[in-house]
Design an enzyme around this catalytic site. Structure first.
Site, mmCIF file in Angstrom:
data_model
loop_
_atom_site.group_PDB
_atom_site.id
_atom_site.type_symbol
_atom_site.label_atom_id
_atom_site.label_comp_id
_atom_site.label_asym_id
_atom_site.label_seq_id
_atom_site.Cartn_x
_atom_site.Cartn_y
_atom_site.Cartn_z
ATOM 1 N N SER A 169 -55.754 29.654 -47.835
ATOM 2 C CA SER A 169 -55.015 29.719 -46.650
ATOM 3 C C SER A 169 -55.010 27.293 -46.789
ATOM 4 O O SER A 169 -55.694 26.799 -47.118
ATOM 5 C CB SER A 169 -55.617 29.305 -44.954
ATOM 6 N N GLU A 211 -54.744 25.390 -44.518
ATOM 7 C CA GLU A 211 -56.422 25.190 -43.674
ATOM 8 C C GLU A 211 -57.329 24.207 -44.055
ATOM 9 O O GLU A 211 -58.050 23.883 -43.819
ATOM 10 C CB GLU A 211 -56.386 26.436 -42.610
ATOM 11 N N TYR A 237 -63.111 28.250 -38.875
ATOM 12 C CA TYR A 237 -62.268 28.566 -40.094
ATOM 13 C C TYR A 237 -61.475 28.267 -41.373
ATOM 14 O O TYR A 237 -61.578 28.862 -42.509
ATOM 15 C CB TYR A 237 -60.961 29.531 -39.484
HETATM 16 P P1 NAP Z 1 -53.808 38.563 -38.760
HETATM 17 O O1 NAP Z 1 -52.385 39.597 -38.538
HETATM 18 O O2 NAP Z 1 -54.730 38.424 -38.148
HETATM 19 O O3 NAP Z 1 -54.723 39.967 -39.913
HETATM 20 C C1 NAP Z 1 -55.803 40.236 -39.804
HETATM 21 C C2 NAP Z 1 -56.333 41.738 -40.809
HETATM 22 O O4 NAP Z 1 -58.304 41.076 -40.362
HETATM 23 C C3 NAP Z 1 -55.819 42.565 -39.355
HETATM 24 O O5 NAP Z 1 -55.405 43.828 -39.878
HETATM 25 C C4 NAP Z 1 -57.220 43.181 -38.966
HETATM 26 O O6 NAP Z 1 -58.061 44.198 -38.618
HETATM 27 C C5 NAP Z 1 -58.945 43.162 -40.130
HETATM 28 N N1 NAP Z 1 -60.085 42.199 -40.139
HETATM 29 C C6 NAP Z 1 -60.258 41.771 -39.172
HETATM 30 N N2 NAP Z 1 -62.051 41.622 -39.050
HETATM 31 C C7 NAP Z 1 -61.924 42.360 -39.861
HETATM 32 C C8 NAP Z 1 -63.895 43.502 -40.858
HETATM 33 N N3 NAP Z 1 -65.058 42.727 -40.160
HETATM 34 N N4 NAP Z 1 -63.235 44.287 -41.550
HETATM 35 C C9 NAP Z 1 -62.128 44.903 -41.769
HETATM 36 N N5 NAP Z 1 -60.717 43.946 -41.327
HETATM 37 C C10 NAP Z 1 -61.235 43.628 -40.619
HETATM 38 O O7 NAP Z 1 -54.248 37.750 -40.510
HETATM 39 P P2 NAP Z 1 -52.425 38.048 -41.299
HETATM 40 O O8 NAP Z 1 -51.273 36.399 -40.770
HETATM 41 O O9 NAP Z 1 -51.516 39.184 -41.462
HETATM 42 O O10 NAP Z 1 -53.467 37.186 -42.595
HETATM 43 C C11 NAP Z 1 -53.326 37.700 -43.137
HETATM 44 C C12 NAP Z 1 -54.572 37.526 -44.087
HETATM 45 O O11 NAP Z 1 -54.233 35.783 -44.313
HETATM 46 C C13 NAP Z 1 -56.015 36.451 -43.579
HETATM 47 O O12 NAP Z 1 -57.362 35.878 -44.555
HETATM 48 C C14 NAP Z 1 -55.063 34.591 -43.440
HETATM 49 O O13 NAP Z 1 -56.485 34.360 -42.848
HETATM 50 C C15 NAP Z 1 -55.186 34.846 -44.475
HETATM 51 N N6 NAP Z 1 -53.696 33.819 -43.897
HETATM 52 C C16 NAP Z 1 -52.732 33.914 -43.129
HETATM 53 C C17 NAP Z 1 -51.963 32.607 -43.151
HETATM 54 C C18 NAP Z 1 -50.759 32.518 -42.197
HETATM 55 O O14 NAP Z 1 -50.462 31.577 -41.874
HETATM 56 N N7 NAP Z 1 -50.594 34.376 -41.474
HETATM 57 C C19 NAP Z 1 -51.929 31.729 -43.869
HETATM 58 C C20 NAP Z 1 -52.781 31.939 -44.990
HETATM 59 C C21 NAP Z 1 -53.829 32.426 -44.693
HETATM 60 P P3 NAP Z 1 -57.763 44.629 -37.097
HETATM 61 O O15 NAP Z 1 -56.367 45.165 -36.746
HETATM 62 O O16 NAP Z 1 -58.774 45.632 -37.147
HETATM 63 O O17 NAP Z 1 -58.065 43.721 -35.808
HETATM 64 O O1 F7E Z 2 -51.747 26.920 -34.223
HETATM 65 C C1 F7E Z 2 -50.722 24.334 -32.280
HETATM 66 C C2 F7E Z 2 -51.805 24.095 -32.695
HETATM 67 O O2 F7E Z 2 -52.621 29.450 -34.415
HETATM 68 C C3 F7E Z 2 -50.599 25.920 -34.883
HETATM 69 C C4 F7E Z 2 -53.678 31.004 -38.979
HETATM 70 O O3 F7E Z 2 -52.424 31.552 -39.664
HETATM 71 O O4 F7E Z 2 -52.309 28.932 -39.822
HETATM 72 C C5 F7E Z 2 -52.598 29.551 -38.801
HETATM 73 O O5 F7E Z 2 -53.577 29.128 -38.552
HETATM 74 C C6 F7E Z 2 -50.785 24.588 -34.601
HETATM 75 C C7 F7E Z 2 -52.174 23.959 -34.466
HETATM 76 O O6 F7E Z 2 -51.694 28.409 -36.713
HETATM 77 C C8 F7E Z 2 -51.086 25.729 -28.907
HETATM 78 O O7 F7E Z 2 -53.067 22.934 -32.311
HETATM 79 C C9 F7E Z 2 -50.560 23.989 -29.724
HETATM 80 O O8 F7E Z 2 -51.959 22.688 -34.480
HETATM 81 O O9 F7E Z 2 -50.103 29.137 -34.767
HETATM 82 P P1 F7E Z 2 -51.247 28.025 -34.971
HETATM 83 P P2 F7E Z 2 -52.690 27.677 -37.074
HETATM 84 O O10 F7E Z 2 -53.737 27.300 -36.200
HETATM 85 O O11 F7E Z 2 -51.718 26.678 -38.614
HETATM 86 C C10 F7E Z 2 -52.934 29.015 -41.009
HETATM 87 C C11 F7E Z 2 -52.569 28.560 -42.233
HETATM 88 C C12 F7E Z 2 -54.171 29.740 -41.033
HETATM 89 O O12 F7E Z 2 -54.547 30.194 -42.519
HETATM 90 C C13 F7E Z 2 -54.295 30.672 -39.381
HETATM 91 O O13 F7E Z 2 -54.699 32.048 -40.122
HETATM 92 O O14 F7E Z 2 -49.888 24.791 -33.267
HETATM 93 N N1 F7E Z 2 -50.376 24.728 -30.832
HETATM 94 N N2 F7E Z 2 -50.377 24.632 -28.730
HETATM 95 C C14 F7E Z 2 -50.847 25.946 -30.519
HETATM 96 N N3 F7E Z 2 -51.341 26.817 -30.504
HETATM 97 C C15 F7E Z 2 -52.299 27.814 -30.245
HETATM 98 N N4 F7E Z 2 -52.340 29.237 -30.912
HETATM 99 N N5 F7E Z 2 -51.581 27.939 -29.230
HETATM 100 C C16 F7E Z 2 -50.855 26.995 -28.269
HETATM 101 O O15 F7E Z 2 -50.645 27.207 -27.518
#
Ligand code: NAP
Ligand code: F7E
Length: 334
Positions: free
Chosen positions: A132, A134, A156
């Site tokens: 990520s 992050e 995270y």
């Molecule tokens: P998500 O919607 O939160 O999905 C997370 C998945 O992980 C769900 O299927 C969840 O299952 C499963 N999970 C959580 N804990 C588990 C455990 N202990 N054992 C088995 N499965 C488990 O996340 P996403 O947005 O699709 O992201 C996919 C991956 O990419 C994650 O690793 C995330 O950290 C990473 N990532 C996401 C982004 C983004 O912007 N979306 C960016 C960079 C990296 P349940 O449905 O049962 O909860």
């Molecule tokens: O926040 C700000 C918050 O929770 C984005 C995950 O997929 O992307 C995701 O992480 C920004 C942050 O995503 C609210 O402070 C303001 O600056 O949508 P977010 P994230 O933290 O960037 C990365 C790449 C991952 O890997 C992660 O799994 O938005 N913000 N107001 C808020 N955020 C939330 N959630 N809620 C608010 O009310």
């Protein structure tokens, strides 16, 4: 089963996190390419297959958990995948501050459990790790590239740095075809409601339909490089098709603030965001990631990958889907 176009056996992929946003798009993507798809799912008190409801009957499931080593080993032994995509994680940054140990167990050590299972069961399996942006956190350079140093700002982010380096380490130690995709934020109508983009698109739809009057948010100044999840799963797959495993930054190269996202989302339904958005300290984080923007030139050069959906298209897609959902025109998000 054989692939009817080539006559060769279908490739098999195992996806952890298949019930999540990315898992659902990746399953669709791989099925469209003739893969057999196995999803690892964990037990919950109610079934949460909403994002993959439209794929039922086309996916096989294996009950397992990233916290349980044996269930992972068994999944690989039983299904003999060619490719493993490790998408499962505790993925919400805000929750990681309240549950840092669980986040470390799942998002960090869970990767080691997966890699060890691959190493023991079949080291020829190709492995994708969902790293990520992050990890860049308090960024050391702009834009961020594959060689930008990490400075995570949340439990995270720290857990993802561990997952990234253990993937590199197993590649270097045991010769695994293991890749880490450093993906910047990617969103969609299937995004969880707690993430800011979906919180905004859903809130805007509620306000437009008279179901709410305000939307409470935290830091509006944070900037993110937001792309479309459907595009990003293609990049994951391309990484595993490379002869040599390598890590890539996947991004759009454009950054926008949370405020800009609000502006565009409210504008889509003809409303002024300033009349509805209320800043609430409750949504601020103990440490913030202020600015993320990636340089995706390596992915463009070596993988031939580029995003197809821009910021405005993404915002409009998400708002339109939430309006349709709340109007009852969409039964689910598939
Ligand atoms: P998500 O919607 O939160 O999905 C997370 C998945 O992980 C769900 O299927 C969840 O299952 C499963 N999970 C959580 N804990 C588990 C455990 N202990 N054992 C088995 N499965 C488990 O996340 P996403 O947005 O699709 O992201 C996919 C991956 O990419 C994650 O690793 C995330 O950290 C990473 N990532 C996401 C982004 C983004 O912007 N979306 C960016 C960079 C990296 P349940 O449905 O049962 O909860
Ligand atoms: O926040 C700000 C918050 O929770 C984005 C995950 O997929 O992307 C995701 O992480 C920004 C942050 O995503 C609210 O402070 C303001 O600056 O949508 P977010 P994230 O933290 O960037 C990365 C790449 C991952 O890997 C992660 O799994 O938005 N913000 N107001 C808020 N955020 C939330 N959630 N809620 C608010 O009310």
């Amino acid at each position: 089963m054989a692939d009817s176009t080539t006559g060769s056996p279908a490739r098999r992929a195992l996806i952890t996190g298949i019930t999540g946003q990315d898992g659902s798009y990746l399953a669709e993507f791989l099925l469209d390419r003739g893969y057999e798809v196995v999803g690892m799912v964990r037990r919950s008190s109610t079934v949460n297959y909403e994002r993959i409801a439209h794929l039922m009957g086309r996916i096989e499931f294996h009950s397992g958990d990233l916290l349980d080593q044996f269930s992972i080993v068994e999944a690989l032994q039983e299904h003999t995948p060619d490719e493993v995509y490790n998408l499962a994680a505790q993925s919400f940054v805000q929750t990681s501050f309240g549950q840092p140990v669980l986040t470390g167990e799942t998002t960090a050590l869970g990767v080691t459990r997966m890699l060890d299972a691959v190493r023991l069961v079949d080291p020829s399996i190709r492995f994708y790790q969902a790293s990520s942006s992050e990890m860049f956190g308090k960024v050391h350079e702009v834009p961020q590239t594959e060689s930008t140093p990490f400075h995570p700002r949340s439990p995270y982010g720290v857990a993802k740095v561990y997952g990234h380096w253990i993937t590199v380490n197993y590649r270097e130690s045991y010769g695994l075809h293991a890749c880490s995709g450093m993906l910047f934020n990617h969103e969609s109508p299937r995004r969880g409601l707690e993430f800011v983009t979906r919180k905004i698109s859903h809130g805007v739809a509620q306000i437009a339909l008279g179901q709410a009057s305000e939307l409470r948010l935290g830091n509006l100044d944070a900037k993110r490089d937001w792309g479309f999840a459907g595009d990003y799963v293609d990049a994951m797959w391309r990484m595993l098709q490379q002869d040599e495993p390598e890590d890539f930054v996947i991004c759009t190269g454009q950054t926008h603030s949370v405020q800009e996202f609000c502006q565009a989302a409210f504008a889509r339904v003809g409303l002024d965001w300033e009349k509805h958005v209320v800043v609430d300290q409750k949504y601020y984080r103990p440490a913030e990631v202020d600015l993320l923007v990636g340089d995706g030139s390596q992915a463009a050069d070596r993988l031939g990958w580029r995003p197809t959906i821009d910021f405005v298209q993404l915002v409009e897609m998400m708002v339109d889907a939430d309006v349709a959902l709340l109007e009852g025109r969409l039964r689910n998000l598939s």
